[in-house]
Design a protein around this motif. Sequence first.
Motif, PDB file in Angstrom:
ATOM      1  N   GLY A 111      34.629  36.294  49.770  1.00  0.00           N
ATOM      2  CA  GLY A 111      36.029  36.157  50.099  1.00  0.00           C
ATOM      3  C   GLY A 111      36.860  37.281  49.546  1.00  0.00           C
ATOM      4  N   THR A 112      36.227  38.392  49.277  1.00  0.00           N
ATOM      5  CA  THR A 112      36.977  39.537  48.759  1.00  0.00           C
ATOM      6  C   THR A 112      37.426  40.421  49.919  1.00  0.00           C
ATOM      7  OG1 THR A 112      34.929  40.780  48.491  1.00  0.00           O
ATOM      8  CG2 THR A 112      35.729  39.562  46.581  1.00  0.00           C
ATOM      9  N   TYR A 113      38.473  41.145  49.688  1.00  0.00           N
ATOM     10  CA  TYR A 113      39.041  42.029  50.708  1.00  0.00           C
ATOM     11  C   TYR A 113      39.018  43.453  50.200  1.00  0.00           C
ATOM     12  CZ  TYR A 113      40.785  37.806  52.995  1.00  0.00           C
ATOM     13  OH  TYR A 113      40.884  36.603  53.626  1.00  0.00           O
ATOM     14  N   ASP A 114      38.678  44.356  51.123  1.00  0.00           N
ATOM     15  CA  ASP A 114      38.715  45.780  50.782  1.00  0.00           C
ATOM     16  C   ASP A 114      40.122  46.341  51.000  1.00  0.00           C
ATOM     17  OD1 ASP A 114      36.059  45.860  50.088  1.00  0.00           O
ATOM     18  OD2 ASP A 114      35.401  46.254  52.152  1.00  0.00           O
ATOM     19  N   ASP A 115      40.815  45.774  51.977  1.00  0.00           N
ATOM     20  CA  ASP A 115      42.158  46.246  52.317  1.00  0.00           C
ATOM     21  C   ASP A 115      43.187  45.425  51.534  1.00  0.00           C
ATOM     22  OD1 ASP A 115      44.320  47.431  53.521  1.00  0.00           O
ATOM     23  OD2 ASP A 115      44.089  46.364  55.432  1.00  0.00           O
ATOM     24  N   PRO A 116      44.034  46.047  50.721  1.00  0.00           N
ATOM     25  CA  PRO A 116      45.022  45.303  49.942  1.00  0.00           C
ATOM     26  C   PRO A 116      46.039  44.570  50.818  1.00  0.00           C
ATOM     27  CG  PRO A 116      44.900  47.577  49.167  1.00  0.00           C
ATOM     28  CD  PRO A 116      44.023  47.457  50.367  1.00  0.00           C
ATOM     29  N   GLU A 117      46.345  45.087  51.978  1.00  0.00           N
ATOM     30  CA  GLU A 117      47.293  44.422  52.881  1.00  0.00           C
ATOM     31  C   GLU A 117      46.723  43.084  53.359  1.00  0.00           C
ATOM     32  OE1 GLU A 117      50.416  45.052  54.214  1.00  0.00           O
ATOM     33  OE2 GLU A 117      50.596  46.593  52.672  1.00  0.00           O
ATOM     34  N   LEU A 118      45.464  43.068  53.741  1.00  0.00           N
ATOM     35  CA  LEU A 118      44.826  41.816  54.186  1.00  0.00           C
ATOM     36  C   LEU A 118      44.752  40.814  53.034  1.00  0.00           C
ATOM     37  CD1 LEU A 118      41.898  43.135  56.419  1.00  0.00           C
ATOM     38  CD2 LEU A 118      43.964  41.943  57.162  1.00  0.00           C
ATOM     39  N   ALA A 119      44.444  41.290  51.858  1.00  0.00           N
ATOM     40  CA  ALA A 119      44.368  40.409  50.684  1.00  0.00           C
ATOM     41  C   ALA A 119      45.735  39.798  50.402  1.00  0.00           C
ATOM     42  CB  ALA A 119      43.867  41.188  49.476  1.00  0.00           C
ATOM     43  N   PHE A 120      46.793  40.621  50.503  1.00  0.00           N
ATOM     44  CA  PHE A 120      48.151  40.129  50.253  1.00  0.00           C
ATOM     45  C   PHE A 120      48.539  39.064  51.276  1.00  0.00           C
ATOM     46  CE2 PHE A 120      52.808  40.570  50.777  1.00  0.00           C
ATOM     47  CZ  PHE A 120      53.191  40.156  49.516  1.00  0.00           C
ATOM     48  N   LYS A 121      48.234  39.315  52.577  1.00  0.00           N
ATOM     49  CA  LYS A 121      48.567  38.339  53.629  1.00  0.00           C
ATOM     50  C   LYS A 121      47.782  37.037  53.454  1.00  0.00           C
ATOM     51  CE  LYS A 121      50.082  41.631  57.098  1.00  0.00           C
ATOM     52  NZ  LYS A 121      49.843  42.224  58.408  1.00  0.00           N
ATOM     53  N   ALA A 122      46.500  37.136  53.089  1.00  0.00           N
ATOM     54  CA  ALA A 122      45.685  35.933  52.878  1.00  0.00           C
ATOM     55  C   ALA A 122      46.216  35.132  51.689  1.00  0.00           C
ATOM     56  CB  ALA A 122      44.227  36.307  52.660  1.00  0.00           C
ATOM     57  N   THR A 123      46.636  35.829  50.646  1.00  0.00           N
ATOM     58  CA  THR A 123      47.189  35.151  49.467  1.00  0.00           C
ATOM     59  C   THR A 123      48.498  34.466  49.815  1.00  0.00           C
ATOM     60  OG1 THR A 123      46.183  36.820  48.043  1.00  0.00           O
ATOM     61  CG2 THR A 123      47.921  35.472  47.079  1.00  0.00           C
ATOM     62  N   GLN A 124      49.348  35.135  50.595  1.00  0.00           N
ATOM     63  CA  GLN A 124      50.612  34.522  51.016  1.00  0.00           C
ATOM     64  C   GLN A 124      50.358  33.278  51.862  1.00  0.00           C
ATOM     65  OE1 GLN A 124      52.790  37.715  52.951  1.00  0.00           O
ATOM     66  NE2 GLN A 124      54.224  37.811  51.223  1.00  0.00           N
ATOM     67  N   LYS A 125      49.375  33.356  52.739  1.00  0.00           N
ATOM     68  CA  LYS A 125      49.051  32.209  53.599  1.00  0.00           C
ATOM     69  C   LYS A 125      48.579  31.017  52.751  1.00  0.00           C
ATOM     70  CE  LYS A 125      46.145  30.976  57.526  1.00  0.00           C
ATOM     71  NZ  LYS A 125      45.081  31.425  58.437  1.00  0.00           N
ATOM     72  N   ALA A 126      47.722  31.286  51.782  1.00  0.00           N
ATOM     73  CA  ALA A 126      47.205  30.217  50.908  1.00  0.00           C
ATOM     74  C   ALA A 126      48.321  29.609  50.072  1.00  0.00           C
ATOM     75  CB  ALA A 126      46.098  30.761  50.010  1.00  0.00           C
ATOM     76  N   LEU A 127      49.208  30.466  49.527  1.00  0.00           N
ATOM     77  CA  LEU A 127      50.307  29.957  48.707  1.00  0.00           C
ATOM     78  C   LEU A 127      51.323  29.189  49.547  1.00  0.00           C
ATOM     79  CD1 LEU A 127      50.867  32.937  46.257  1.00  0.00           C
ATOM     80  CD2 LEU A 127      49.847  30.712  45.759  1.00  0.00           C
ATOM     81  N   SER A 128      51.512  29.601  50.793  1.00  0.00           N
ATOM     82  CA  SER A 128      52.418  28.889  51.695  1.00  0.00           C
ATOM     83  C   SER A 128      51.887  27.482  51.989  1.00  0.00           C
ATOM     84  CB  SER A 128      52.585  29.669  52.993  1.00  0.00           C
ATOM     85  OG  SER A 128      53.327  28.938  53.921  1.00  0.00           O
ATOM     86  N   LEU A 129      50.586  27.407  52.254  1.00  0.00           N
ATOM     87  CA  LEU A 129      49.963  26.100  52.493  1.00  0.00           C
ATOM     88  C   LEU A 129      50.100  25.205  51.261  1.00  0.00           C
ATOM     89  CD1 LEU A 129      48.221  24.330  54.362  1.00  0.00           C
ATOM     90  CD2 LEU A 129      46.220  25.407  53.343  1.00  0.00           C
TER      91      LEU A 129
END
Length: 165
Positions: A111-129
């Motif tokens: 579940g790691t991301y190489d792209d920081p933008e994708l990691a940031f969006k995934a984190t925002q989605k999880a925190l929103s949920l």
Amino acid sequence: MELYKVETLLEKYFEGETTLNDEQELQDYFASPEVAPHLQQYASLFNHFAVAKVQQFKQEIPAFEISTVENRNKKRNLVWVSIAASVVVLMGIGTYMYYDSEPVTENKDLGTYDDPELAFKATQKALSLLSNNVNVGIESVQYIEEYQIAKNKVFRKEKNKSGGI
């Protein structure tokens, strides 16, 4: 028998401190026709004990059969059949586990991301949920707080009407 002695023996009897002779004296007293009116309630208890002593168990207990060679062979066969059934069940479970199991593949995707933008969006989605679920819980708590406030108002009014604080 003196009434005082009977009352003393009754007290000792209900405390569990009487001897067999004391209990026999009580049974004899309550079997006699001269029982004091205030002690009449105990007469049925002691008369029951006298009747229970006389009763006997009359049903015969059947004798045990002597184990014969045929009975021993049946028992041995039953043991072997039980063992065979256990082995068959274990083999069935083993076969099911062997053919049903999927090969374990090593998954290195943690579940790691190489792209920081994708990691940031995934984190925002999880925190929103997570935030949405927490907000639902907070709304429920707010309803409970409103209920408590209303309840306190009602009970304070009732206390004031009944002369309370």
